[in-house]
Scaffold this active site. Structure first.
Site, mmCIF file in Angstrom:
data_model
loop_
_atom_site.group_PDB
_atom_site.id
_atom_site.type_symbol
_atom_site.label_atom_id
_atom_site.label_comp_id
_atom_site.label_asym_id
_atom_site.label_seq_id
_atom_site.Cartn_x
_atom_site.Cartn_y
_atom_site.Cartn_z
ATOM 1 C CD GLU A 85 -3.938 3.001 -5.483
ATOM 2 O OE1 GLU A 85 -2.701 2.974 -5.357
ATOM 3 O OE2 GLU A 85 -4.639 1.975 -5.528
ATOM 4 N NE ARG A 137 -4.341 -1.178 0.352
ATOM 5 C CZ ARG A 137 -4.590 -2.256 -0.387
ATOM 6 N NH1 ARG A 137 -3.716 -2.665 -1.297
ATOM 7 N NH2 ARG A 137 -5.711 -2.939 -0.234
ATOM 8 C CG HIS A 166 -3.669 -1.032 -6.717
ATOM 9 N ND1 HIS A 166 -4.144 -0.371 -5.619
ATOM 10 C CD2 HIS A 166 -3.590 -2.336 -6.339
ATOM 11 C CE1 HIS A 166 -4.347 -1.220 -4.626
ATOM 12 N NE2 HIS A 166 -4.021 -2.433 -5.053
#
Ligand code: 8YV
Length: 319
Positions: free
Chosen positions: A263, A234, A281
């Protein structure tokens, strides 16, 4: 049997939507024009929340659903779920561990290799004619034989380290304690010392308030101008401003990142840098894993509403 009302926080792939709608009465928060009005209307009916790792469920959302019993997270990370609020209200939380571990590790290793050998730039070198016009591509750094630090030797960190032994890399790791399943790898408890030792630092920690900015100025300086940080956990595990400073001033050699503060928006400073590899991601983003994650989200909800044991409950602390 009456279907339980659940709140779906964000979209899922289309193959998940059908089975979810068959099993439950689904209220799609992300389709609502006015989320406050929507929650005021459906909140009292909601018994389950289906969310995604990065979307979670904050206290306001949990409190908008006073009859909530369970939150099922599509993702291994549940740092965006307010566990304290869940603990107070006796709300169960589940996540999707194991099914995504190997894909996340695969992508982390791929990111290290891509960044170290300059794969993205090399591809452009071929496509834009530089190869023919300018000749050989600039030399890059070798991976095999180098030192790796794995910050967080949980399931994902272990799979990263296991893969890197196949690249003849020298593995060390940091965690709360030494692991008996890692006898062949060096344990260095202090993250700064781990970074000082390593050429490549993998951040594979489950994020929490305790790990916030664990990779800060000191760790990045210790990793140094030849070092690379790879983050597949993260964004909150790294102090992003310190990272950007270190990349800009050359105190850190390179970064390969799958996660960002805020994000999918990201700090525009990243886009000015040529020593960072940016990924959207998607470490768990394979058909196989995403299908398994979707099924596990539904199976946990179904188990709960059938009065059965949860498949993958998150251990919760009472606040
Ligand atoms: C996301 C993740 O859930 O597993 C996690 O914690 O962050 C990811 O798998 C995925 O991007 C789907 O939203």
């Amino acid at each position: 049997m009456v279907k339980a009302n659940i709140l779906q926080v964000g979209p899922y792939p289309e193959w998940d939507e059908g089975p979810l709608n068959e099993a439950f009465t689904v209220h799609r928060l992300f389709d609502a024009d006015n989320t406050a009005a929507f929650l005021a209307e459906v909140g009292p009916d909601i018994r389950g929340i289906a969310t995604r790792g990065e979307l979670g469920a904050d206290r306001a959302l949990i409190e908008a659903c006073p009859n909530l019993e369970i939150i099922s997270v599509y993702g291994v990370g549940y740092d965006a779920v307010d566990l304290a609020a869940c603990g107070e209200k006796g709300i169960h939380v589940t996540n999707t561990p194991d099914v995504l571990t190997k894909d996340v590790a695969d992508l982390g290793v791929a990111m290290m290799l891509a960044q170290s050998r300059g794969l993205v730039g090399a591809e452009s070198w071929v496509r834009d004619g530089s190869w023919a016009a300018k000749g050989l591509y600039p030399l890059k750094r070798r991976v095999h034989g180098a030192k790796v630090g794995v910050l967080g030797l949980g399931r994902i960190g272990f799979e990263v380290a296991k893969r890197l032994t196949g690249f003849d890399m020298d593995i060390a790791y940091s965690d709360i304690s030494a692991k008996d399943y890692a006898a062949d790898w060096a344990y260095i408890s202090d993250p700064v010392e781990l970074a000082r030792h390593a050429d490549f630092l993998f951040v594979t920690l489950a994020a929490s308030a305790d790990t916030r900015h664990i990779v800060g100025h000191d760790v990045l300086e210790a990793l140094g101008p030849e070092g690379m940080v790879i983050n597949i956990s993260r964004a909150s595990n790294i102090d992003e401003n310190a990272l950007l400073d270190a990349l800009e001033n050359g105190h850190l050699g390179a970064a390969a990142l799958d996660v960002f503060e805020g994000e999918p928006a990201l700090d525009p400073r990243f886009l000015q840098l040529n020593n960072v590899l940016l990924q959207p991601h998607h470490a768990s983003g394979t058909f196989e894993t995403r299908k398994a994650m979707g099924k596990l989200v539904r199976d946990n909800l179904s188990a709960h509403f059938a009065g059965e044991s949860l498949l993958t409950p998150v251990a919760q602390r009472q606040s």
